[in-house]
Design an enzyme around this catalytic site. Structure first.
Site, PDB file in Angstrom:
ATOM      1  N   LYS A 198      55.422  -5.280 -22.216  1.00 48.58           N
ATOM      2  CA  LYS A 198      54.928  -3.948 -21.814  1.00 48.58           C
ATOM      3  C   LYS A 198      54.170  -3.288 -22.963  1.00 48.58           C
ATOM      4  O   LYS A 198      53.263  -2.497 -22.745  1.00 48.58           O
ATOM      5  CB  LYS A 198      56.091  -3.060 -21.370  1.00 48.58           C
ATOM      6  CG  LYS A 198      56.571  -3.330 -19.939  1.00 48.58           C
ATOM      7  CD  LYS A 198      55.664  -2.698 -18.894  1.00 48.58           C
ATOM      8  CE  LYS A 198      56.197  -2.890 -17.483  1.00 48.58           C
ATOM      9  NZ  LYS A 198      55.286  -2.432 -16.439  1.00 48.58           N
TER      10      LYS A 198
ATOM     11  N   TYR B  91      60.720  -8.321 -22.074  1.00 52.61           N
ATOM     12  CA  TYR B  91      60.056  -7.400 -21.140  1.00 52.61           C
ATOM     13  C   TYR B  91      59.346  -6.282 -21.914  1.00 52.61           C
ATOM     14  O   TYR B  91      58.166  -5.974 -21.665  1.00 52.61           O
ATOM     15  CB  TYR B  91      61.107  -6.810 -20.193  1.00 52.61           C
ATOM     16  CG  TYR B  91      60.661  -5.593 -19.410  1.00 52.61           C
ATOM     17  CD1 TYR B  91      59.906  -5.731 -18.245  1.00 52.61           C
ATOM     18  CD2 TYR B  91      61.014  -4.300 -19.827  1.00 52.61           C
ATOM     19  CE1 TYR B  91      59.502  -4.597 -17.519  1.00 52.61           C
ATOM     20  CE2 TYR B  91      60.617  -3.181 -19.107  1.00 52.61           C
ATOM     21  CZ  TYR B  91      59.862  -3.329 -17.962  1.00 52.61           C
ATOM     22  OH  TYR B  91      59.471  -2.223 -17.252  1.00 52.61           O
TER      23      TYR B  91
HETATM   24  P1  NAP Z   1      60.342  -3.130  -8.736  1.00 57.07           P
HETATM   25  O1  NAP Z   1      61.076  -2.406  -7.671  1.00 57.07           O
HETATM   26  O2  NAP Z   1      60.980  -4.296  -9.406  1.00 57.07           O
HETATM   27  O3  NAP Z   1      58.937  -3.602  -8.090  1.00 57.07           O
HETATM   28  C1  NAP Z   1      58.110  -4.511  -8.753  1.00 57.07           C
HETATM   29  C2  NAP Z   1      56.941  -4.824  -7.874  1.00 57.07           C
HETATM   30  O4  NAP Z   1      56.067  -5.755  -8.549  1.00 57.07           O
HETATM   31  C3  NAP Z   1      57.301  -5.488  -6.527  1.00 57.07           C
HETATM   32  O5  NAP Z   1      56.421  -4.999  -5.531  1.00 57.07           O
HETATM   33  C4  NAP Z   1      57.022  -6.959  -6.800  1.00 57.07           C
HETATM   34  O6  NAP Z   1      56.712  -7.700  -5.638  1.00 57.07           O
HETATM   35  C5  NAP Z   1      55.763  -6.830  -7.648  1.00 57.07           C
HETATM   36  N1  NAP Z   1      55.461  -8.027  -8.444  1.00 57.07           N
HETATM   37  C6  NAP Z   1      56.264  -8.695  -9.299  1.00 57.07           C
HETATM   38  N2  NAP Z   1      55.610  -9.727  -9.853  1.00 57.07           N
HETATM   39  C7  NAP Z   1      54.350  -9.726  -9.328  1.00 57.07           C
HETATM   40  C8  NAP Z   1      53.197 -10.535  -9.490  1.00 57.07           C
HETATM   41  N3  NAP Z   1      53.209 -11.597 -10.301  1.00 57.07           N
HETATM   42  N4  NAP Z   1      52.067 -10.213  -8.809  1.00 57.07           N
HETATM   43  C9  NAP Z   1      52.065  -9.167  -7.954  1.00 57.07           C
HETATM   44  N5  NAP Z   1      53.133  -8.374  -7.730  1.00 57.07           N
HETATM   45  C10 NAP Z   1      54.250  -8.651  -8.422  1.00 57.07           C
HETATM   46  O7  NAP Z   1      59.892  -2.133  -9.898  1.00 57.07           O
HETATM   47  P2  NAP Z   1      59.824  -0.528  -9.900  1.00 57.07           P
HETATM   48  O8  NAP Z   1      61.154  -0.008 -10.322  1.00 57.07           O
HETATM   49  O9  NAP Z   1      59.205  -0.061  -8.658  1.00 57.07           O
HETATM   50  O10 NAP Z   1      58.855  -0.279 -11.143  1.00 57.07           O
HETATM   51  C11 NAP Z   1      57.443  -0.217 -10.966  1.00 57.07           C
HETATM   52  C12 NAP Z   1      56.772  -0.443 -12.308  1.00 57.07           C
HETATM   53  O11 NAP Z   1      57.195   0.555 -13.235  1.00 57.07           O
HETATM   54  C13 NAP Z   1      57.076  -1.775 -12.982  1.00 57.07           C
HETATM   55  O12 NAP Z   1      55.934  -2.171 -13.680  1.00 57.07           O
HETATM   56  C14 NAP Z   1      58.187  -1.431 -13.958  1.00 57.07           C
HETATM   57  O13 NAP Z   1      58.184  -2.369 -15.019  1.00 57.07           O
HETATM   58  C15 NAP Z   1      57.767  -0.054 -14.383  1.00 57.07           C
HETATM   59  N6  NAP Z   1      58.818   0.862 -14.800  1.00 57.07           N
HETATM   60  C16 NAP Z   1      59.883   1.094 -13.990  1.00 57.07           C
HETATM   61  C17 NAP Z   1      60.831   2.021 -14.368  1.00 57.07           C
HETATM   62  C18 NAP Z   1      62.018   2.329 -13.494  1.00 57.07           C
HETATM   63  O14 NAP Z   1      62.977   2.924 -14.009  1.00 57.07           O
HETATM   64  N7  NAP Z   1      61.997   2.000 -12.220  1.00 57.07           N
HETATM   65  C19 NAP Z   1      60.686   2.709 -15.588  1.00 57.07           C
HETATM   66  C20 NAP Z   1      59.574   2.454 -16.380  1.00 57.07           C
HETATM   67  C21 NAP Z   1      58.637   1.538 -15.965  1.00 57.07           C
HETATM   68  P3  NAP Z   1      57.874  -8.466  -4.774  1.00 57.07           P
HETATM   69  O15 NAP Z   1      58.386  -7.430  -3.819  1.00 57.07           O
HETATM   70  O16 NAP Z   1      57.105  -9.553  -4.129  1.00 57.07           O
HETATM   71  O17 NAP Z   1      58.909  -8.937  -5.753  1.00 57.07           O
HETATM   72  N1  GDD Z   2      71.487  -4.136 -14.809  1.00 53.23           N
HETATM   73  C1  GDD Z   2      72.689  -3.881 -15.367  1.00 53.23           C
HETATM   74  N2  GDD Z   2      73.806  -4.425 -14.808  1.00 53.23           N
HETATM   75  N3  GDD Z   2      72.740  -3.082 -16.450  1.00 53.23           N
HETATM   76  C2  GDD Z   2      73.971  -2.811 -16.978  1.00 53.23           C
HETATM   77  C3  GDD Z   2      75.140  -3.327 -16.435  1.00 53.23           C
HETATM   78  C4  GDD Z   2      75.066  -4.184 -15.300  1.00 53.23           C
HETATM   79  O1  GDD Z   2      76.052  -4.688 -14.785  1.00 53.23           O
HETATM   80  N4  GDD Z   2      76.186  -2.855 -17.167  1.00 53.23           N
HETATM   81  C5  GDD Z   2      75.682  -2.075 -18.118  1.00 53.23           C
HETATM   82  N5  GDD Z   2      74.331  -2.045 -18.017  1.00 53.23           N
HETATM   83  C6  GDD Z   2      73.429  -1.331 -18.934  1.00 53.23           C
HETATM   84  C7  GDD Z   2      72.307  -2.194 -19.494  1.00 53.23           C
HETATM   85  O2  GDD Z   2      72.784  -2.986 -20.586  1.00 53.23           O
HETATM   86  C8  GDD Z   2      71.308  -1.128 -19.921  1.00 53.23           C
HETATM   87  O3  GDD Z   2      71.631  -0.663 -21.220  1.00 53.23           O
HETATM   88  C9  GDD Z   2      71.533  -0.007 -18.895  1.00 53.23           C
HETATM   89  O4  GDD Z   2      72.773  -0.301 -18.227  1.00 53.23           O
HETATM   90  C10 GDD Z   2      70.425   0.114 -17.839  1.00 53.23           C
HETATM   91  O5  GDD Z   2      70.167  -1.163 -17.275  1.00 53.23           O
HETATM   92  P1  GDD Z   2      69.206  -1.352 -15.989  1.00 53.23           P
HETATM   93  O6  GDD Z   2      69.663  -0.474 -14.883  1.00 53.23           O
HETATM   94  O7  GDD Z   2      69.122  -2.820 -15.731  1.00 53.23           O
HETATM   95  O8  GDD Z   2      67.827  -0.752 -16.471  1.00 53.23           O
HETATM   96  P2  GDD Z   2      66.984  -0.942 -17.822  1.00 53.23           P
HETATM   97  O9  GDD Z   2      67.077   0.353 -18.554  1.00 53.23           O
HETATM   98  O10 GDD Z   2      67.351  -2.166 -18.545  1.00 53.23           O
HETATM   99  O11 GDD Z   2      65.506  -1.160 -17.263  1.00 53.23           O
HETATM  100  C11 GDD Z   2      64.986  -0.296 -16.256  1.00 53.23           C
HETATM  101  O12 GDD Z   2      64.423   0.859 -16.839  1.00 53.23           O
HETATM  102  C12 GDD Z   2      63.299   0.611 -17.698  1.00 53.23           C
HETATM  103  C13 GDD Z   2      62.841   1.972 -18.254  1.00 53.23           C
HETATM  104  O13 GDD Z   2      63.623   2.301 -19.369  1.00 53.23           O
HETATM  105  C14 GDD Z   2      63.946  -1.101 -15.463  1.00 53.23           C
HETATM  106  O14 GDD Z   2      63.550  -0.363 -14.343  1.00 53.23           O
HETATM  107  C15 GDD Z   2      62.708  -1.397 -16.312  1.00 53.23           C
HETATM  108  O15 GDD Z   2      61.688  -1.982 -15.482  1.00 53.23           O
HETATM  109  C16 GDD Z   2      62.193  -0.077 -16.904  1.00 53.23           C
HETATM  110  O16 GDD Z   2      61.075  -0.319 -17.733  1.00 53.23           O
END
Ligand code: NAP
Ligand code: GDD
Length: 344
Positions: free
Chosen positions: A156, A152
């Site tokens: 990115k 991932y």
């Molecule tokens: P999310 O809840 O997983 O939402 C992802 C969205 O992308 C959903 O609307 C999903 O649609 C859509 N999608 C997935 N694959 C697609 C495709 N092939 N074509 C069109 N749409 C597609 O993610 P989020 O937490 O809102 O995050 C938004 C963005 O910020 C993402 O790019 C993520 O990687 C990035 N980001 C997130 C975080 C965080 O902590 N949340 C931090 C840094 C960056 P469906 O509903 O149909 O699945």
């Molecule tokens: N998901 C998950 N589930 N994570 C766990 C668990 C579990 O049961 N137990 C421990 N973790 C730890 C993961 O190994 C990771 O180190 C941390 O919790 C956070 O995991 P996630 O909540 O899955 O988020 P992420 O940090 O891997 O990714 C999210 O944040 C990114 C920004 O830093 C996602 O939203 C990404 O899309 C985003 O880019």
């Protein structure tokens, strides 16, 4: 004249909050959605009757759909939020993740050029703290070297660099927000914070026995998603196209998140043991309510994310601590306590 925005990923956590924000600001908001067998779009259901909110089918894996959509909507601003956003899942579907998360960004940029909008359309790219991965500096800021540590994150990183390349090669207003983890009551249920807030609520209400987690020592800089989408908008209103780190500047472990969340649900936790043998015990009953499972460990894990939001604070006037860590955990658990009450 009101502005027109296109949001990819509008059904996701961030997309739904951003759509709300832009509608409040008077934008005409267009969202791109994928076709799926269920039309479950609970995060945006409440917006469907708004005459300024429009949905269109499209997919980041399909360039023609993007050209058609961008050519029809002719947006002033595009927020490219769509992604296969789960880090652990990216180890299971690495090729698909690369197609959507890396090449998908290129498809959006090229679609804007093909439609002749490169001089007028501003583009926000949802970048991530995962780029810092196996971190080379703590805390991480805009100048910290990248070391992506999952399929991932590698995808990115392509997205980040191709946005920078188009900015320099074609003078386009395209920028990346390097966002640290941000959570909410709309967070997907397999991300660690939501998994914990839901489990805390279910265990407190006697509807679940135990929560199984992976690395409890992993450290994150967790903010509130509603605050973070405001920054996406601010980045596109800035005079010059620039990349920004968006974070709270505060770091907590997964174990700490559990302690705060279970406390909010009425359970005081005590952790005992180490590594795979560590358990979380309900102090009042002596019952083990949290165990560690190898299922939730990743082949490579990012364990020390901590952002420095100074640039966003000074140049965008953004307040990184609008919602504190304690408030974030509280609002997630309170929401889930009510949700779980309705479960059979
Ligand atoms: P999310 O809840 O997983 O939402 C992802 C969205 O992308 C959903 O609307 C999903 O649609 C859509 N999608 C997935 N694959 C697609 C495709 N092939 N074509 C069109 N749409 C597609 O993610 P989020 O937490 O809102 O995050 C938004 C963005 O910020 C993402 O790019 C993520 O990687 C990035 N980001 C997130 C975080 C965080 O902590 N949340 C931090 C840094 C960056 P469906 O509903 O149909 O699945
Ligand atoms: N998901 C998950 N589930 N994570 C766990 C668990 C579990 O049961 N137990 C421990 N973790 C730890 C993961 O190994 C990771 O180190 C941390 O919790 C956070 O995991 P996630 O909540 O899955 O988020 P992420 O940090 O891997 O990714 C999210 O944040 C990114 C920004 O830093 C996602 O939203 C990404 O899309 C985003 O880019």
């Amino acid at each position: 004249m009101s502005k027109t925005a296109l949001i990819t990923g509008v059904t996701g956590q961030d997309g739904s909050y951003l759509a709300e924000l832009l509608l409040e600001k008077g934008y005409d908001v267009h969202g791109m959605v994928r076709r799926s067998s269920t039309e479950k779009r609970e995060r945006i259901d409440h917006l469907m009757d708004n005459p300024n909110f429009h949905l269109h089918y499209g997919d980041l894996a399909d360039s023609m759909s993007l050209v058609k959509l961008i050519g029809t909507v002719r947006p002033d601003e595009i927020y490219n939020l769509a992604a296969q956003s789960h880090v652990q899942v990216s180890f299971d579907v690495p090729e698909y993740t690369a197609d959507v998360v890396a090449t998908g960004v290129l498809r959006v940029l090229e679609a804007v050029r093909v439609c002749g909008l490169e001089k007028t359309c501003r583009i926000y790219q949802a970048s991530t703290s995962e780029l810092f991965g196996k971190v080379e500096e703590v805390p991480q800021r805009e100048t910290t070297p990248f070391h992506p540590y999952s399929p991932y994150a590698v995808a990115k990183q392509y997205g980040f660099w191709i946005v920078k390349e188009y900015r320099e090669a074609y003078n386009m207003f395209c920028c990346s927000g390097i966002l640290f983890n941000h959570e909410s009551e709309r967070r997907g249920e397999t991300f660690v914070t939501r998994k914990i807030s839901l489990a805390a609520a279910r265990i407190a209400q006697g509807k679940q026995d135990k929560l199984y987690l992976g690395n409890l020592s992993s450290l994150r800089d967790w903010g509130y998603a509603r605050d973070y989408v405001e920054c996406m908008w601010l980045i596109l209103q800035h005079d010059t196209p620039e990349d920004f780190v968006i974070a709270t500047g505060e770091q907590h472990s997964v174990r700490e998140f559990c302690e705060y969340a279970f406390r909010e649900a009425g359970i005081e936790l005590e952790f005992k043991g180490e590594g795979m043998d560590e358990v979380g015990i309900d102090k009042a009953t002596g019952k083990v309510v949290i165990e560690v499972s190898p299922e939730f460990y990743r082949p490579t894990d990012v364990v020390n994310l901590w952002g420095d939001p100074t640039k966003a604070k000074t140049e965008l006037g953004w307040n990184p601590t609008k919602t504190s860590f304690e408030e974030l955990v509280k609002l997630m658990v309170r929401h889930d306590m009510k949700l779980v009450e309705k479960e059979n």
